[in-house]
Design a protein around this motif. Structure first.
Motif, PDB file in Angstrom:
ATOM      1  N   ASP A   1      39.676 -13.692  35.312  1.00  0.00           N
ATOM      2  CA  ASP A   1      39.576 -14.717  36.337  1.00  0.00           C
ATOM      3  C   ASP A   1      40.141 -16.047  35.864  1.00  0.00           C
ATOM      4  O   ASP A   1      40.673 -16.810  36.649  1.00  0.00           O
ATOM      5  N   ARG A   2      39.985 -16.333  34.586  1.00  0.00           N
ATOM      6  CA  ARG A   2      40.436 -17.605  34.033  1.00  0.00           C
ATOM      7  C   ARG A   2      41.024 -17.385  32.655  1.00  0.00           C
ATOM      8  O   ARG A   2      40.736 -16.403  31.986  1.00  0.00           O
ATOM      9  N   LEU A   3      41.824 -18.353  32.223  1.00  0.00           N
ATOM     10  CA  LEU A   3      42.330 -18.310  30.856  1.00  0.00           C
ATOM     11  C   LEU A   3      41.165 -18.529  29.901  1.00  0.00           C
ATOM     12  O   LEU A   3      40.304 -19.382  30.152  1.00  0.00           O
ATOM     13  N   ASP A   4      41.129 -17.780  28.808  1.00  0.00           N
ATOM     14  CA  ASP A   4      40.066 -18.001  27.838  1.00  0.00           C
ATOM     15  C   ASP A   4      40.474 -19.118  26.876  1.00  0.00           C
ATOM     16  O   ASP A   4      41.569 -19.677  26.963  1.00  0.00           O
ATOM     17  N   VAL A   5      39.601 -19.437  25.958  1.00  0.00           N
ATOM     18  CA  VAL A   5      39.829 -20.563  25.043  1.00  0.00           C
ATOM     19  C   VAL A   5      41.087 -20.345  24.196  1.00  0.00           C
ATOM     20  O   VAL A   5      41.817 -21.294  23.895  1.00  0.00           O
ATOM     21  N   TYR A   6      41.382 -19.099  23.857  1.00  0.00           N
ATOM     22  CA  TYR A   6      42.551 -18.804  23.044  1.00  0.00           C
ATOM     23  C   TYR A   6      43.834 -18.949  23.857  1.00  0.00           C
ATOM     24  O   TYR A   6      44.842 -19.453  23.367  1.00  0.00           O
ATOM     25  N   GLU A   7      43.789 -18.495  25.108  1.00  0.00           N
ATOM     26  CA  GLU A   7      44.947 -18.638  25.986  1.00  0.00           C
ATOM     27  C   GLU A   7      45.208 -20.107  26.319  1.00  0.00           C
ATOM     28  O   GLU A   7      46.364 -20.525  26.421  1.00  0.00           O
ATOM     29  N   LEU A   8      44.146 -20.883  26.471  1.00  0.00           N
ATOM     30  CA  LEU A   8      44.322 -22.317  26.709  1.00  0.00           C
ATOM     31  C   LEU A   8      44.946 -22.998  25.496  1.00  0.00           C
ATOM     32  O   LEU A   8      45.814 -23.871  25.645  1.00  0.00           O
ATOM     33  N   ALA A   9      44.530 -22.593  24.301  1.00  0.00           N
ATOM     34  CA  ALA A   9      45.146 -23.133  23.080  1.00  0.00           C
ATOM     35  C   ALA A   9      46.616 -22.753  23.026  1.00  0.00           C
ATOM     36  O   ALA A   9      47.467 -23.564  22.640  1.00  0.00           O
ATOM     37  N   ALA A  10      46.943 -21.523  23.429  1.00  0.00           N
ATOM     38  CA  ALA A  10      48.335 -21.071  23.457  1.00  0.00           C
ATOM     39  C   ALA A  10      49.136 -21.896  24.461  1.00  0.00           C
ATOM     40  O   ALA A  10      50.268 -22.310  24.186  1.00  0.00           O
ATOM     41  N   LEU A  11      48.565 -22.144  25.623  1.00  0.00           N
ATOM     42  CA  LEU A  11      49.240 -22.941  26.646  1.00  0.00           C
ATOM     43  C   LEU A  11      49.512 -24.353  26.133  1.00  0.00           C
ATOM     44  O   LEU A  11      50.616 -24.883  26.301  1.00  0.00           O
ATOM     45  N   ASP A  12      48.527 -24.959  25.487  1.00  0.00           N
ATOM     46  CA  ASP A  12      48.718 -26.291  24.912  1.00  0.00           C
ATOM     47  C   ASP A  12      49.819 -26.294  23.861  1.00  0.00           C
ATOM     48  O   ASP A  12      50.638 -27.224  23.799  1.00  0.00           O
ATOM     49  N   ALA A  13      49.865 -25.245  23.044  1.00  0.00           N
ATOM     50  CA  ALA A  13      50.910 -25.154  22.026  1.00  0.00           C
ATOM     51  C   ALA A  13      52.281 -24.998  22.677  1.00  0.00           C
ATOM     52  O   ALA A  13      53.269 -25.551  22.187  1.00  0.00           O
ATOM     53  N   GLY A  14      52.350 -24.275  23.779  1.00  0.00           N
ATOM     54  CA  GLY A  14      53.617 -24.148  24.510  1.00  0.00           C
ATOM     55  C   GLY A  14      54.087 -25.479  25.050  1.00  0.00           C
ATOM     56  O   GLY A  14      55.271 -25.822  24.967  1.00  0.00           O
ATOM     57  N   VAL A  15      53.161 -26.261  25.598  1.00  0.00           N
ATOM     58  CA  VAL A  15      53.502 -27.597  26.098  1.00  0.00           C
ATOM     59  C   VAL A  15      54.000 -28.481  24.956  1.00  0.00           C
ATOM     60  O   VAL A  15      55.010 -29.177  25.087  1.00  0.00           O
ATOM     61  N   ASP A  16      53.304 -28.425  23.823  1.00  0.00           N
ATOM     62  CA  ASP A  16      53.717 -29.214  22.657  1.00  0.00           C
ATOM     63  C   ASP A  16      55.107 -28.795  22.175  1.00  0.00           C
ATOM     64  O   ASP A  16      55.933 -29.640  21.805  1.00  0.00           O
ATOM     65  N   ALA A  17      55.379 -27.495  22.184  1.00  0.00           N
ATOM     66  CA  ALA A  17      56.681 -26.993  21.728  1.00  0.00           C
ATOM     67  C   ALA A  17      57.802 -27.467  22.643  1.00  0.00           C
ATOM     68  O   ALA A  17      58.888 -27.833  22.181  1.00  0.00           O
ATOM     69  N   VAL A  18      57.550 -27.477  23.942  1.00  0.00           N
ATOM     70  CA  VAL A  18      58.563 -27.967  24.885  1.00  0.00           C
ATOM     71  C   VAL A  18      58.789 -29.453  24.669  1.00  0.00           C
ATOM     72  O   VAL A  18      59.941 -29.917  24.645  1.00  0.00           O
ATOM     73  N   GLY A  19      57.720 -30.208  24.480  1.00  0.00           N
ATOM     74  CA  GLY A  19      57.857 -31.643  24.206  1.00  0.00           C
ATOM     75  C   GLY A  19      58.664 -31.902  22.942  1.00  0.00           C
ATOM     76  O   GLY A  19      59.532 -32.782  22.914  1.00  0.00           O
ATOM     77  N   ALA A  20      58.402 -31.119  21.912  1.00  0.00           N
ATOM     78  CA  ALA A  20      59.142 -31.272  20.654  1.00  0.00           C
ATOM     79  C   ALA A  20      60.615 -30.943  20.850  1.00  0.00           C
ATOM     80  O   ALA A  20      61.495 -31.653  20.329  1.00  0.00           O
ATOM     81  N   TYR A  21      60.906 -29.893  21.613  1.00  0.00           N
ATOM     82  CA  TYR A  21      62.305 -29.527  21.854  1.00  0.00           C
ATOM     83  C   TYR A  21      63.019 -30.619  22.645  1.00  0.00           C
ATOM     84  O   TYR A  21      64.147 -30.997  22.311  1.00  0.00           O
ATOM     85  N   LEU A  22      62.367 -31.130  23.676  1.00  0.00           N
ATOM     86  CA  LEU A  22      62.990 -32.192  24.475  1.00  0.00           C
ATOM     87  C   LEU A  22      63.240 -33.443  23.634  1.00  0.00           C
ATOM     88  O   LEU A  22      64.277 -34.098  23.779  1.00  0.00           O
ATOM     89  N   SER A  23      62.315 -33.757  22.744  1.00  0.00           N
ATOM     90  CA  SER A  23      62.520 -34.889  21.839  1.00  0.00           C
ATOM     91  C   SER A  23      63.703 -34.627  20.913  1.00  0.00           C
ATOM     92  O   SER A  23      64.512 -35.524  20.639  1.00  0.00           O
ATOM     93  N   GLU A  24      63.804 -33.399  20.434  1.00  0.00           N
ATOM     94  CA  GLU A  24      64.883 -33.014  19.522  1.00  0.00           C
ATOM     95  C   GLU A  24      66.255 -33.179  20.171  1.00  0.00           C
ATOM     96  O   GLU A  24      67.202 -33.631  19.527  1.00  0.00           O
ATOM     97  N   ILE A  25      66.368 -32.832  21.454  1.00  0.00           N
ATOM     98  CA  ILE A  25      67.673 -32.950  22.129  1.00  0.00           C
ATOM     99  C   ILE A  25      67.837 -34.307  22.812  1.00  0.00           C
ATOM    100  O   ILE A  25      68.889 -34.594  23.376  1.00  0.00           O
TER     101      ILE A  25
END
Length: 118
Positions: free
Chosen positions: A57-81
């Motif tokens: 029904d909902r993302l669990d705590v581990y999936e939420l951590a994964a989602l946050d890491a994905g957002v951080d990775a996109v932010g890092a890539y955008l900063s890099e370019i």
């Protein structure tokens, strides 16, 4: 209306053809769990575990951590370019953004599970 368990919606195009798996985002086939508006189509691998998917029904705590890491990775890539406006991105940049999100989520999930108490 409840929020979908995963961000992979809609799983059907305007013609009713399956597009992406509701669970993992892979190529879906014509079997799903959902509503008339969005059948919640699944890929071949996720169909084998459909009984367990019905409990999601909902993302669990581990999936939420994964989602946050994905957002951080996109932010890092955008900063890099050096881009902040996605409209400035070409096709390669767009693919690399998705790659950064995908790999960032996977790495975030691994980190979260490594810290799990089990």
């Amino acid at each position: 209306m409840t929020k979908p368990a995963t961000p992979f919606t809609p799983t059907v195009d305007a013609d009713g053809t399956p597009t992406v798996c509701r669970c993992c985002g892979r190529h879906a086939i014509g079997i799903g769990r959902g509503t008339k508006a969005d059948p919640g189509f699944l890929c071949r691998k996720c169909i084998t575990i459909v009984e367990d998917l019905s409990k999601m029904d909902r993302l669990d705590v581990y999936e939420l951590a994964a989602l946050d890491a994905g957002v951080d990775a996109v932010g890092a890539y955008l900063s890099e370019i050096g881009k902040t406006d996605l409209a400035e991105c070409d096709e390669l940049d767009a693919r690399m953004i998705v790659k950064a999100a995908w790999l960032g989520c996977a790495e975030g999930l691994r980190r979260a599970l490594n810290e799990a108490p089990f």
